[in-house]
Enzyme design. Structure first.
Site, PDB file in Angstrom:
ATOM      1  N   PRO A   1       4.981  -5.068  -0.235  1.00 43.87           N
ATOM      2  CA  PRO A   1       5.002  -3.934  -1.169  1.00 43.87           C
ATOM      3  C   PRO A   1       4.970  -4.393  -2.621  1.00 43.87           C
ATOM      4  CG  PRO A   1       7.204  -4.364  -0.355  1.00 43.87           C
ATOM      5  CD  PRO A   1       6.294  -5.331   0.367  1.00 43.87           C
TER       6      PRO A   1
ATOM      7  N   GLY B   1       0.768  -1.246   0.000  1.00 45.61           N
ATOM      8  CA  GLY B   1       0.000   0.000   0.000  1.00 45.61           C
ATOM      9  C   GLY B   1       0.793   1.286   0.000  1.00 45.61           C
TER      10      GLY B   1
ATOM     11  N   TYR C   1      -8.822   4.157 -13.466  1.00 43.52           N
ATOM     12  CA  TYR C   1      -8.850   4.923 -12.209  1.00 43.52           C
ATOM     13  C   TYR C   1      -8.701   6.421 -12.445  1.00 43.52           C
ATOM     14  CZ  TYR C   1      -6.895   0.378 -10.679  1.00 43.52           C
ATOM     15  OH  TYR C   1      -6.619  -0.945 -10.471  1.00 43.52           O
TER      16      TYR C   1
ATOM     17  N   ARG D   1       3.688  -1.712  -5.571  1.00 43.46           N
ATOM     18  CA  ARG D   1       3.886  -0.462  -6.286  1.00 43.46           C
ATOM     19  C   ARG D   1       5.169   0.276  -5.868  1.00 43.46           C
ATOM     20  NH1 ARG D   1      -0.542   2.376  -8.174  1.00 43.46           N
ATOM     21  NH2 ARG D   1      -1.819   1.319  -6.625  1.00 43.46           N
TER      22      ARG D   1
ATOM     23  N   CYS E   1     -10.967   1.453 -29.959  1.00 42.54           N
ATOM     24  CA  CYS E   1     -12.273   2.068 -30.227  1.00 42.54           C
ATOM     25  C   CYS E   1     -13.065   2.246 -28.935  1.00 42.54           C
ATOM     26  CB  CYS E   1     -13.032   1.224 -31.228  1.00 42.54           C
ATOM     27  SG  CYS E   1     -12.115   1.082 -32.744  1.00 42.54           S
TER      28      CYS E   1
END
Ligand code: PLP
Ligand code: LYS
Length: 417
Positions: A274, A239, A316, A276, A343
């Site tokens: 961890p 996080g 997001y 990210r 598309c």
């Protein structure tokens, strides 16, 4: 800190020119930096200090075998959420005895396989899952080490789609019911209660929600001790956020210090998951400008990467920096929506970006090392991108560009008639 920088207006990944990489391997192309990955992993490991700990890299962030293998070489553990991720970890030389298995919907087969490989712990998310693990473990004549993922009902202050620690989220067991769930777990055969787990969300940029969560969990650990349930490890999840734009997330060292203060001299092993924080800024997505579409109301830079390659902006509304691979001071800049060929109106990598570019130039989407390739798809029958890992002056192709035949591999026609 990462190892992507400009030298004489050219973007480099460590000592490799990104334009050269794009010319050699084609685009869209993911480029990862080995030195950055190692630096970020070691920052976590160092931050944890002398306390017994295990860094369980969250495989979902980037599961390329070369990435997992680098983690394994540093002694990392892994946080997995599927049998497929366990298979990847093993294939990459990872140690199953350092694997924690998270996720709300583990199948019997995945549980059995994980038990056969002797994983470190199951992070269990519900009572029915306890029943299932107990049943499978008994069937195999094994004891399954388990943690319960406790949902501390904390607002992590992050995007609603990536917040996981609130009551209304599907994850974990509500903290009010935790003691009861632990008592139930302790009563089931085939289970060995060893830990407590939580993960309150992703891309957190403040320490306070982590601290709030840990305070609640430590109170729970004390309560459980009174019931005779000993918690040997506390898994604080992943996080920790990264800098995409203006964010100033805490460094792993500050985060670990804040946790250590709350833990005092408790003898408890810490697990971190961890994803990210290690991988996001260790990778870029390189793409070629196909066309510039200029009009009075809006300018579009149509590039050869799309939402199937990097879905975070579409999914997001995530903002990731977009930079030219070669700066062109001679061109005047314009504001562009940087879009792909898919598309869908939602197919964009960035909106209103000031760029000095022309057709056939390369651009790079920064911070794409986490939740980039792993979330990519074949939508619009597009082959998934190639992946390259640079190591100083050397570049290694760590995943070939997907070929057309793989798009329909496994498909079949109906019999004639
Ligand atoms: C259980 C679990 N652990 C770890 C992670 C990794 O999170 P992050 O990439 O934010 O560190 C996630 C994803 O949010 C997760 O769901
Ligand atoms: N995939 C998300 C984060 C979710 C993490 C998975 N628990 C992202 O790109 O930001």
């Amino acid at each position: 800190m990462d190892f992507f920088s400009y030298q004489n207006e050219h973007l480099y990944a460590e000592q490799c020119s990104v334009a050269d990489l794009a010319n050699t391997y084609g685009t869209p192309l993911y480029v990862y930096s080995r030195a950055t990955i190692e630096r970020h992993w070691q920052a976590f490991d160092k931050a944890a200090g002398e306390r017994p700990h295990l860094i369980c890299y969250a495989v979902k962030a980037n599961s390329n075998l070369a990435v997992l293998n680098l983690m394994a070489r540093m002694g990392s553990g892994f946080d997995i959420v599927s049998g497929g991720e366990l298979a990847r970890v093993i294939q990459a030389g990872g140690d199953p005895s350092k694997v924690v298995f998270s996720g709300v919907g583990k199948t019997e087969q995945e549980i059995a396989n994980a038990l056969e490989h002797g994983i470190y712990c199951f992070n269990v998310e519900s009572e029915p899952e306890l029943d299932r693990i107990s049943k499978v473990a008994q069937h195999l004549g094994k004891s399954a080490p388990i943690s319960l993922r406790i949902n501390p009902d904390i607002d992590a202050g992050t995007h609603p789609y990536i917040s996981t620690g609130l009551k209304e989220n599907k994850f974990g067991i509500a903290i009010e019911r935790a003691a009861e769930a632990y008592a139930y777990a302790a009563s089931l055969p085939g289970l060995n209660v060893v830990g407590l787990d939580c993960h309150i969300g992703s891309q957190l940029t403040e320490i306070s929600p982590f601290v709030e969560a840990i305070d609640k969990l430590l109170a729970l650990i004390d309560l459980l001790a009174e019931q005779g349930i000993v918690i040997e490890h506390l898994d604080v999840g992943g996080g920790l956020g990264v800098n995409y734009d203006q964010e100033t997330p805490p460094e792993p060292a500050d985060y670990a210090r804040a946790l250590a203060e709350r833990l005092g001299n408790r003898q408890i092993k810490l697990l971190f998951e961890p994803g990210r924080a290690i991988m996001a800024n260790a990778g870029i997505l390189v793409s070629k400008v196909e066309f510039l579409k200029i009009s009075e109301s809006k300018n579009f830079a149509i590039v050869d990467a799309a939402m199937n390659d990097l879905i975070r902006p579409s999914l997001y509304s995530a903002w990731q920096r977009i930079v030219p691979v070669i700066k062109r001071p001679e061109l005047s800049s314009r504001s562009y929506d940087v879009v792909g060929p898919i598309c869908e109106t939602g197919d964009f990598l960035g909106k209103d970006r000031e760029l000095a570019i022309q057709a056939d130039d390369y651009i790079a989407v920064r911070s794409s090392g986490a939740y980039g390739f792993t979330m990519s798809s074949n939508y619009n029958s597009r082959c998934r991108a190639a992946e390259v890992m640079v190591d100083g002056e050397q570049a290694h192709l760590v995943r070939k560009r997907e070929e057309l035949v793989s798009l329909w591999a496994g498909e079949a026609l109906l019999p004639e008639g």
